[in-house]
Design an enzyme around this catalytic site. Sequence first.
Site, PDB file in Angstrom:
ATOM      1  CE  LYS A  93      -1.456   0.970   4.781  1.00  0.00           C
ATOM      2  NZ  LYS A  93      -2.610   1.418   5.565  1.00  0.00           N
ATOM      3  CG  ASP A  94       3.499   2.298   2.722  1.00  0.00           C
ATOM      4  OD1 ASP A  94       2.494   3.018   2.905  1.00  0.00           O
ATOM      5  OD2 ASP A  94       4.037   1.632   3.624  1.00  0.00           O
ATOM      6  NE  ARG A 144      -7.420   3.544   3.931  1.00  0.00           N
ATOM      7  CZ  ARG A 144      -7.622   2.752   4.965  1.00  0.00           C
ATOM      8  NH1 ARG A 144      -8.792   2.190   5.159  1.00  0.00           N
ATOM      9  NH2 ARG A 144      -6.646   2.492   5.826  1.00  0.00           N
ATOM     10  NE  ARG A 145      -6.179   2.978   8.827  1.00  0.00           N
ATOM     11  CZ  ARG A 145      -4.880   2.751   8.928  1.00  0.00           C
ATOM     12  NH1 ARG A 145      -4.079   3.634   9.515  1.00  0.00           N
ATOM     13  NH2 ARG A 145      -4.357   1.643   8.458  1.00  0.00           N
ATOM     14  NE  ARG A 162       1.659  14.715  11.666  1.00  0.00           N
ATOM     15  CZ  ARG A 162       1.598  16.025  11.685  1.00  0.00           C
ATOM     16  NH1 ARG A 162       2.648  16.717  12.087  1.00  0.00           N
ATOM     17  NH2 ARG A 162       0.518  16.649  11.332  1.00  0.00           N
ATOM     18  NE  ARG A 168       1.607   6.311  13.141  1.00  0.00           N
ATOM     19  CZ  ARG A 168       0.882   6.612  12.073  1.00  0.00           C
ATOM     20  NH1 ARG A 168      -0.385   6.233  12.014  1.00  0.00           N
ATOM     21  NH2 ARG A 168       1.404   7.255  11.071  1.00  0.00           N
ATOM     22  CB  CYS A 256      -1.081   6.498  -0.370  1.00  0.00           C
ATOM     23  SG  CYS A 256       0.437   7.363  -0.126  1.00  0.00           S
TER      24      CYS A 256
END
Length: 354
Positions: A93-94, A144-145, A162, A168, A256
């Site tokens: 996905k990256d 998106r989330r 971040r 995190r 993305c």
Amino acid sequence: MEEGPYKCVRDGNGTVNRVIRMGTRKSQLARIQTDYVAEKLKTLYPDVHLEIVAMSTIGDKILDTALSKVMYNYSITSISLSNRVDLVVHSLKDLPTTLPNGFTIGAVLQRESPHDAVVLHPKNSGLTLDTLPDGSVIGTSSLRRAAQLKKRFPHLEFKDIRGNLNTRLKKLDEKEDYAAIILAAAGLKRMGWEARVSQVLGPEDCMYAVGQGALAVEVRARDCDILEMVSTLHHSETVLRCIAERAFLRRLEGGCSVPVAVNTEVKDSVLSLTGAVYSLDGADSLKEAMETSVDPGNKLVSAADIQHVGVTAHNVPQCAQVAAEKLGVDLADLLLSKGAMEILTTARKLNDAR
Ligand code: DPM
């Protein structure tokens, strides 16, 4: 159009017998993912000598900027790949839907859970997104989330968080800033933190990102010996799902850093793709679904072009790859005909202005 096939440069007997250098970023997750692929390669090719090279990337250095603005600099690893190393393992996905010239995704491994998961501050143990008190702050830098969850759970607030996964979790546990954070289930599993997952979000709550949960091996497109070696790692179903997802994203011209989400499934040789675009607050959205046959017996088109949205997979039926790519493009065109570009352009502008 993508580049055509490269002329194969082999070392005589078709096997790789030099040292293969694998590049990895220095984060723990990157290292775990690289080691995982290295183990698989060692089992399949016990004679191949693998060497792991740790690299710094711009991606690691600019973690102080909102992730949603910098993520695509991950393709920087392609530059290192041009001389220092032979392959790099990424979270698919990256990876941008268009890779720099001369590079290709030589393997897409079987997908872990593609879903997002909720990790609660310990003091909220037992609660869910539904039952968290009004005004609870949820940490995520994913547009998106945030877009989907703001709409679905209007009593919650969303704030950027971040840093890499370790950072995190620390920010969540050691401070009182966040009631919970949202992370990909796959990353949490690879880190060995499954026990921290309190809730896995299904598509009705939050559809996932293009390519989420799948690992990809990036190689030089002309290194046919290496391409052939890593191609045995391809997982056909994951390849087809991810080609459809990436084609969808590419057609929408989404990086993305746009609120685009998908859900895919393969059942009885039918590939189905649900795709959606959102405004930043989730108030505006478009969502549609389509399906196609990926039965290898379905001789749709014979593909002269061996790359599909950056993926080279000689060992997955070409007609199925062509059908998967077309599915993504068709679904994007359907959304575009309904006004998806306006939603995305506005989202992009507002995000850039943040
Ligand atoms: C991308 C996004 C995020 C990562 C955006 C999104 C999440 C950023 C954030 C494109 N890359 O998902 O909408 O939460 O602020 C990333 C993670 C993984 C790969 C971590 C995660 C691990 C899972 C996997 C960051 N990239 O999403 O929790 O392999 O898919």
